[in-house]
Write a protein that holds these residues in place. Sequence first.
Motif, PDB file in Angstrom:
ATOM      1  N   UNK A 367       6.763 -11.776  11.405  1.00 15.35           N
ATOM      2  CA  UNK A 367       5.703 -11.548  12.389  1.00 15.35           C
ATOM      3  C   UNK A 367       4.448 -11.044  11.709  1.00 15.35           C
ATOM      4  N   UNK A 368       3.321 -11.080  12.421  1.00 12.76           N
ATOM      5  CA  UNK A 368       2.059 -10.642  11.816  1.00 12.76           C
ATOM      6  C   UNK A 368       2.015  -9.137  11.580  1.00 12.76           C
ATOM      7  N   UNK A 369       1.824  -8.744  10.337  1.00 13.85           N
ATOM      8  CA  UNK A 369       1.714  -7.333   9.993  1.00 13.85           C
ATOM      9  C   UNK A 369       1.191  -7.227   8.566  1.00 13.85           C
ATOM     10  N   UNK A 370       0.869  -6.012   8.162  1.00 10.20           N
ATOM     11  CA  UNK A 370       0.556  -5.747   6.764  1.00 10.20           C
ATOM     12  C   UNK A 370       1.599  -4.756   6.238  1.00 10.20           C
ATOM     13  N   UNK A 371       2.223  -5.117   5.123  1.00  8.72           N
ATOM     14  CA  UNK A 371       3.163  -4.214   4.467  1.00  8.72           C
ATOM     15  C   UNK A 371       2.360  -3.413   3.449  1.00  8.72           C
ATOM     16  N   UNK A 372       2.302  -2.117   3.664  1.00  4.01           N
ATOM     17  CA  UNK A 372       1.486  -1.219   2.837  1.00  4.01           C
ATOM     18  C   UNK A 372       2.402  -0.498   1.858  1.00  4.01           C
ATOM     19  N   UNK A 373       2.142  -0.675   0.559  1.00  5.91           N
ATOM     20  CA  UNK A 373       2.973  -0.064  -0.471  1.00  5.91           C
ATOM     21  C   UNK A 373       2.149   0.925  -1.294  1.00  5.91           C
ATOM     22  N   UNK A 374       2.821   1.978  -1.694  1.00  4.50           N
ATOM     23  CA  UNK A 374       2.121   3.115  -2.299  1.00  4.50           C
ATOM     24  C   UNK A 374       2.827   3.527  -3.587  1.00  4.50           C
ATOM     25  N   UNK A 375       2.080   3.563  -4.690  1.00  2.55           N
ATOM     26  CA  UNK A 375       2.635   3.948  -5.983  1.00  2.55           C
ATOM     27  C   UNK A 375       2.104   5.317  -6.418  1.00  2.55           C
ATOM     28  N   UNK A 376       3.007   6.124  -6.960  1.00  3.57           N
ATOM     29  CA  UNK A 376       2.609   7.386  -7.583  1.00  3.57           C
ATOM     30  C   UNK A 376       3.266   7.448  -8.958  1.00  3.57           C
ATOM     31  N   UNK A 377       2.427   7.508  -9.970  1.00  6.60           N
ATOM     32  CA  UNK A 377       2.918   7.504 -11.359  1.00  6.60           C
ATOM     33  C   UNK A 377       3.832   6.317 -11.633  1.00  6.60           C
ATOM     34  N   UNK A 378       3.453   5.149 -11.092  1.00  7.60           N
ATOM     35  CA  UNK A 378       4.181   3.918 -11.361  1.00  7.60           C
ATOM     36  C   UNK A 378       5.421   3.694 -10.531  1.00  7.60           C
ATOM     37  N   UNK A 379       5.746   4.606  -9.605  1.00  6.60           N
ATOM     38  CA  UNK A 379       6.938   4.496  -8.758  1.00  6.60           C
ATOM     39  C   UNK A 379       6.515   4.360  -7.300  1.00  6.60           C
ATOM     40  N   UNK A 380       7.153   3.403  -6.567  1.00  2.00           N
ATOM     41  CA  UNK A 380       6.829   3.236  -5.149  1.00  2.00           C
ATOM     42  C   UNK A 380       7.439   4.385  -4.351  1.00  2.00           C
ATOM     43  N   UNK A 381       6.603   5.024  -3.525  1.00  2.00           N
ATOM     44  CA  UNK A 381       7.039   6.186  -2.753  1.00  2.00           C
ATOM     45  C   UNK A 381       6.572   6.038  -1.301  1.00  2.00           C
ATOM     46  N   UNK A 382       7.083   6.912  -0.446  1.00  2.00           N
ATOM     47  CA  UNK A 382       6.658   6.959   0.958  1.00  2.00           C
ATOM     48  C   UNK A 382       5.366   7.770   1.043  1.00  2.00           C
ATOM     49  N   UNK A 383       4.244   7.139   1.406  1.00  2.00           N
ATOM     50  CA  UNK A 383       2.969   7.878   1.429  1.00  2.00           C
ATOM     51  C   UNK A 383       2.954   9.022   2.427  1.00  2.00           C
ATOM     52  N   UNK A 384       3.791   8.924   3.475  1.00  2.00           N
ATOM     53  CA  UNK A 384       3.793   9.960   4.503  1.00  2.00           C
ATOM     54  C   UNK A 384       4.535  11.223   4.065  1.00  2.00           C
ATOM     55  N   UNK A 385       5.226  11.138   2.935  1.00  2.00           N
ATOM     56  CA  UNK A 385       5.945  12.307   2.438  1.00  2.00           C
ATOM     57  C   UNK A 385       5.281  12.897   1.199  1.00  2.00           C
ATOM     58  N   UNK A 386       4.090  12.400   0.880  1.00  2.00           N
ATOM     59  CA  UNK A 386       3.381  12.894  -0.293  1.00  2.00           C
ATOM     60  C   UNK A 386       2.335  13.923   0.120  1.00  2.00           C
ATOM     61  N   UNK A 387       2.163  14.905  -0.727  1.00  2.00           N
ATOM     62  CA  UNK A 387       1.081  15.864  -0.522  1.00  2.00           C
ATOM     63  C   UNK A 387      -0.139  15.299  -1.242  1.00  2.00           C
ATOM     64  N   UNK A 388      -0.898  14.526  -0.495  1.00  2.00           N
ATOM     65  CA  UNK A 388      -2.007  13.805  -1.102  1.00  2.00           C
ATOM     66  C   UNK A 388      -3.247  14.683  -1.226  1.00  2.00           C
ATOM     67  N   UNK A 389      -4.079  14.393  -2.197  1.00  2.00           N
ATOM     68  CA  UNK A 389      -5.284  15.209  -2.397  1.00  2.00           C
ATOM     69  C   UNK A 389      -6.237  15.109  -1.214  1.00  2.00           C
ATOM     70  N   UNK A 390      -6.932  16.195  -0.948  1.00  2.00           N
ATOM     71  CA  UNK A 390      -7.922  16.196   0.129  1.00  2.00           C
ATOM     72  C   UNK A 390      -9.151  15.417  -0.300  1.00  2.00           C
TER      73      UNK A 390
END
Length: 437
Positions: A367-390
């Motif tokens: 179905x129509x969607x965008x799969x959003x992937x997030x890397x931290x230090x070369x490893x794919x992680x869950x962006x919602x569980x990261x303490x991201x910089x302000x």
Amino acid sequence: MERTRKRRLGKKFITLTVLFFALFSCKDDVNQDGIKTNEIATVKAASLYEFGFKLDDFIVKKDTIKTGDTFGAILDKNHVSFTEVYNIVEKIKDTYDIRRLQVGKPFTLLCSKDSLQKPTSFIYQPNKEDYVVINLKDSVYAYKSTKPIKYVEREVSASITSTISEALDDKGISFNLAYKMSDIYAWTIDFTRLQKNDKFKVIYTEKYIDDSIYAGIHNIKAAYFEHNNEPFYAFEFKTDSILGLKDYFNEEAKNLRRAFLKAPVAFKRISSRYNLRRRIAIYGNKIRPHKGTDFTAAIGTPIVATANGTVSKSSYTRGNGNYVKIKHNSTYSTQYLHMKKRKVKVGEFVKQGDIIGWVGMTGNTSGPHVCYRFWKNGVQVDPFKQKLPEAEPISEKLKAEYLDFIKPIKTQLDDVPFDDEVIDIDLDESNQITTIN
């Protein structure tokens, strides 16, 4: 008896008719001798102007660019020879390239008021605000201009009983206001999980072209959102007067944003979260790690970069479909899959919020969607569980200026009542207001 009744009705009809014309077709006037005379009132219609031209002076023909249309073909249909078209194109090529005409965009021909109706001006509108005028008469030339823009400030408040869309619809407010609010509060409020009795008030501006054509919501000046009984203020403030950069801060001058947006599409709906043990139907319901977050959106919805960075990949694979990958710094990278079409190329620098492609169904997707992937230090992680910089905080130099700037705006915002609020007004004996509670 019957004849007498008909005669009376006839007299009444004549009397009413005379009174009607006396009241609505005539006016009392006084001549030089001071004698009142009845004079028929006439109203002259106002002339209509557009693109800086008085349209009454021309035969006006409006249309849109259709598939196969060219500048020459349009003029040829309106009595302008190809030799004349060639000369026109040569004279204006340094000002405007007529090959940039796009299918579906409107154009206007101002034609002479004679039997030939030959065009004297060709006007093309690439968008609602801007237009290009090509003068075809005598000295041929072209110029670009913009229609007059008017901004009108509005205030609205609402309580959520079901959804934010219903709350805005009940007020007759464009749902685009919700999109803009969801962007401002992207890291403080999840608009997909609003609670009943959450409430908000907003000061925003609407945009009008030519004073009357509604062109949508321009920006949000200030907002207050009460979510789970917790208040969240937002005030727009220009952080760089030279570059015109603006951002939103709360009442304590803290930035509401993070270095990354929460989602690559506006007012998102998450259909599938990061899950290393998810069963995927398209792979026979086998356990396949899902290292992305799926945001459902209609085909053609713009996909934006969630942070500043450089495009490291812009390509197509069987599984990803059309996809873009952005390197933000030595720590973080993001990837956007299943695009209908990509807008950016490798090596391009993009800013947070820039459109990098559009939602589609390319690659392995149901179905129509965008799969959003997030890397931290070369490893794919869950962006919602990261303490991201302000996001970059307001400078100490500007902080005092900001706090002074928002004082009257916060007072204005606080004074906007909610629908369920009752304003008590005390009056003295002379009915003058003494206090407002």
